[in-house]
Design a protein around this motif. Structure first.
Motif, mmCIF file in Angstrom:
data_model
loop_
_atom_site.group_PDB
_atom_site.id
_atom_site.type_symbol
_atom_site.label_atom_id
_atom_site.label_comp_id
_atom_site.label_asym_id
_atom_site.label_seq_id
_atom_site.Cartn_x
_atom_site.Cartn_y
_atom_site.Cartn_z
ATOM 1 N N SER A 127 -7.722 1.136 -4.032
ATOM 2 C CA SER A 127 -8.228 1.692 -2.774
ATOM 3 C C SER A 127 -9.500 2.496 -3.016
ATOM 4 O O SER A 127 -9.721 3.036 -4.106
ATOM 5 C CB SER A 127 -7.166 2.608 -2.150
ATOM 6 O OG SER A 127 -7.702 3.352 -1.071
ATOM 7 N N PHE A 173 -1.549 6.408 0.910
ATOM 8 C CA PHE A 173 -1.208 5.267 0.077
ATOM 9 C C PHE A 173 -0.268 5.695 -1.056
ATOM 10 O O PHE A 173 -0.066 6.887 -1.301
ATOM 11 C CB PHE A 173 -2.476 4.638 -0.506
ATOM 12 C CG PHE A 173 -3.403 4.069 0.533
ATOM 13 C CD1 PHE A 173 -2.922 3.235 1.533
ATOM 14 C CD2 PHE A 173 -4.760 4.361 0.520
ATOM 15 C CE1 PHE A 173 -3.768 2.702 2.496
ATOM 16 C CE2 PHE A 173 -5.614 3.841 1.473
ATOM 17 C CZ PHE A 173 -5.118 3.008 2.463
ATOM 18 N N SER A 222 -1.610 4.412 -6.719
ATOM 19 C CA SER A 222 -2.784 3.604 -6.376
ATOM 20 C C SER A 222 -3.963 3.948 -7.282
ATOM 21 O O SER A 222 -4.104 5.082 -7.753
ATOM 22 C CB SER A 222 -3.180 3.833 -4.916
ATOM 23 O OG SER A 222 -2.151 3.447 -4.039
ATOM 24 N N ARG A 249 -6.046 2.971 6.205
ATOM 25 C CA ARG A 249 -4.813 3.765 6.299
ATOM 26 C C ARG A 249 -4.310 3.816 7.742
ATOM 27 O O ARG A 249 -3.111 3.672 8.005
ATOM 28 C CB ARG A 249 -5.077 5.178 5.776
ATOM 29 C CG ARG A 249 -3.836 5.904 5.303
ATOM 30 C CD ARG A 249 -4.173 7.307 4.887
ATOM 31 N NE ARG A 249 -4.572 8.104 6.037
ATOM 32 C CZ ARG A 249 -4.929 9.387 5.975
ATOM 33 N NH1 ARG A 249 -4.959 10.010 4.820
ATOM 34 N NH2 ARG A 249 -5.267 10.047 7.056
ATOM 35 N N ALA A 285 0.813 -1.218 0.000
ATOM 36 C CA ALA A 285 0.000 0.000 0.000
ATOM 37 C C ALA A 285 0.847 1.268 0.000
ATOM 38 O O ALA A 285 0.438 2.304 -0.535
ATOM 39 C CB ALA A 285 -0.936 -0.001 1.209
ATOM 40 N N TYR A 324 -11.403 3.965 3.656
ATOM 41 C CA TYR A 324 -10.086 4.503 3.283
ATOM 42 C C TYR A 324 -9.326 4.958 4.531
ATOM 43 O O TYR A 324 -8.157 4.618 4.730
ATOM 44 C CB TYR A 324 -10.272 5.673 2.314
ATOM 45 C CG TYR A 324 -9.070 6.584 2.158
ATOM 46 C CD1 TYR A 324 -8.100 6.329 1.197
ATOM 47 C CD2 TYR A 324 -8.920 7.712 2.972
ATOM 48 C CE1 TYR A 324 -6.998 7.170 1.050
ATOM 49 C CE2 TYR A 324 -7.826 8.554 2.834
ATOM 50 C CZ TYR A 324 -6.872 8.280 1.872
ATOM 51 O OH TYR A 324 -5.783 9.109 1.741
ATOM 52 N N TYR A 381 -7.876 4.543 -7.422
ATOM 53 C CA TYR A 381 -8.918 4.917 -6.469
ATOM 54 C C TYR A 381 -10.317 4.758 -7.066
ATOM 55 O O TYR A 381 -10.540 5.066 -8.238
ATOM 56 C CB TYR A 381 -8.719 6.359 -5.998
ATOM 57 C CG TYR A 381 -7.516 6.522 -5.099
ATOM 58 C CD1 TYR A 381 -7.572 6.159 -3.760
ATOM 59 C CD2 TYR A 381 -6.311 7.011 -5.599
ATOM 60 C CE1 TYR A 381 -6.466 6.288 -2.932
ATOM 61 C CE2 TYR A 381 -5.200 7.144 -4.782
ATOM 62 C CZ TYR A 381 -5.290 6.775 -3.447
ATOM 63 O OH TYR A 381 -4.188 6.896 -2.630
ATOM 64 N N GLY A 439 -6.759 -5.198 -3.609
ATOM 65 C CA GLY A 439 -7.516 -4.086 -3.032
ATOM 66 C C GLY A 439 -8.305 -4.525 -1.816
ATOM 67 O O GLY A 439 -8.268 -5.692 -1.422
#
Length: 277
Positions: free
Chosen positions: A159, A179, A183, A171, A130, A167, A185, A204
């Motif tokens: 993510s 992240f 990544s 995290r 991540a 999220y 999203y 994910g």
């Protein structure tokens, strides 16, 4: 003459109907998409029984809901995100009188494409992925496994975006400020699984109730520590009428209690009074 009487009768009936509709008062709830699993049936039942006070739920994510709460365009937020110091300071500056009630717990799971030749990963490995520290799948294998894993190329971390409570929860669980910049999203949980099912190099996370076993994905990590709490965040200032807020809370808790087994089958654990203390 008869036509005039009929006209006035219809007009009068329409006027009375309009007046009764105008008396309806809506409270708006916004937050994480998981709320659709727990609010839809409750709101339908409540609104059918209540003549004046009605409720409406829309998704949009916990962070979006919190901003709307500060703007006083919504009355209640459903959030899988715990408030941080910045949130609390903003709410205080807006003079939002908040009541926070933990109502459910839900597992968050990590998924990969089903063809990935790795059975599971651990928290340390997930943090490395991540954060972008681990970039390629071959880095995850032994010497014997590296040639096979090399075929899967660069790791794509999928993510939810920062509007979503998941999220912020993931995290925090991984102890990351953010992240990896590369990544992918998504706005919604279902989009995560769609993306992973179509990209063999991706991994994910999503809330368990959104996981569809028929997709080309598999659960690669799940753990008891990876269980997020869902909160009701109520702006007390929005409930002017005496007992109005209490009626909503009691009705909603009763609904959750009576539907706890059904919700548990979907992966949602209802928090009772003893557990929340």
């Amino acid at each position: 003459m008869k036509r005039s009487k009929i006209f006035f009768l219809i007009a009068g009936a329409f006027f009375l109907f309009s007046c009764s509709k105008n008396q309806e008062k809506y409270h708006f709830i916004k937050g994480d998409d998981l709320g659709f699993f727990i609010f839809d049936d409750f709101i339908k039942e409540f609104n059918d029984q209540s003549k004046i006070v009605k409720y409406q739920f829309t998704g949009g994510g916990a962070q979006t809901g919190l901003f709307s709460l500060m703007d006083e365009t919504v009355d209640v937020v459903f959030s899988l995100k715990e408030l941080n110091n910045e949130d609390l300071a903003l709410l205080k500056s807006k003079k939002i009188n908040l009541e926070i009630i933990p109502i459910i717990r839900v597992p968050i799971i990590f998924i990969s494409h089903k063809t990935l030749p790795i059975a599971n990963v651990n928290q340390k490995q997930m943090k490395a992925i991540a954060s972008g520290y681990t970039k390629y799948w071959w880095q995850m294998g032994t010497r014997k496994e590296r040639n096979i894993l090399a075929e899967f190329g660069e790791i794509e971390f999928a993510s939810l975006d920062s509007r979503n409570g998941e999220y912020h929860f993931v995290r925090k669980w991984l102890n990351l400020n953010d992240f990896d910049l590369d990544s992918h999203y998504s706005k919604h949980n279902s989009e995560i699984q769609d993306y992973v099912s179509q990209n063999i190099s991706s991994i994910g996370y999503l809330a368990l109730p959104f996981y569809n076993k028929t997709e080309d994905t598999k659960i690669i990590f799940s753990d008891q520590s990876l269980e997020s709490t869902g909160y009701l965040m109520i702006n007390k200032n929005s409930f002017k009428q005496s007992g109005e807020k209490e009626k909503f809370i009691i009705s909603f808790k009763n609904y959750l209690s009576s539907n706890s087994l059904n919700l548990l089958q979907k992966g949602i654990k209802v928090i009772n009074e003893t557990q929340s203390e």
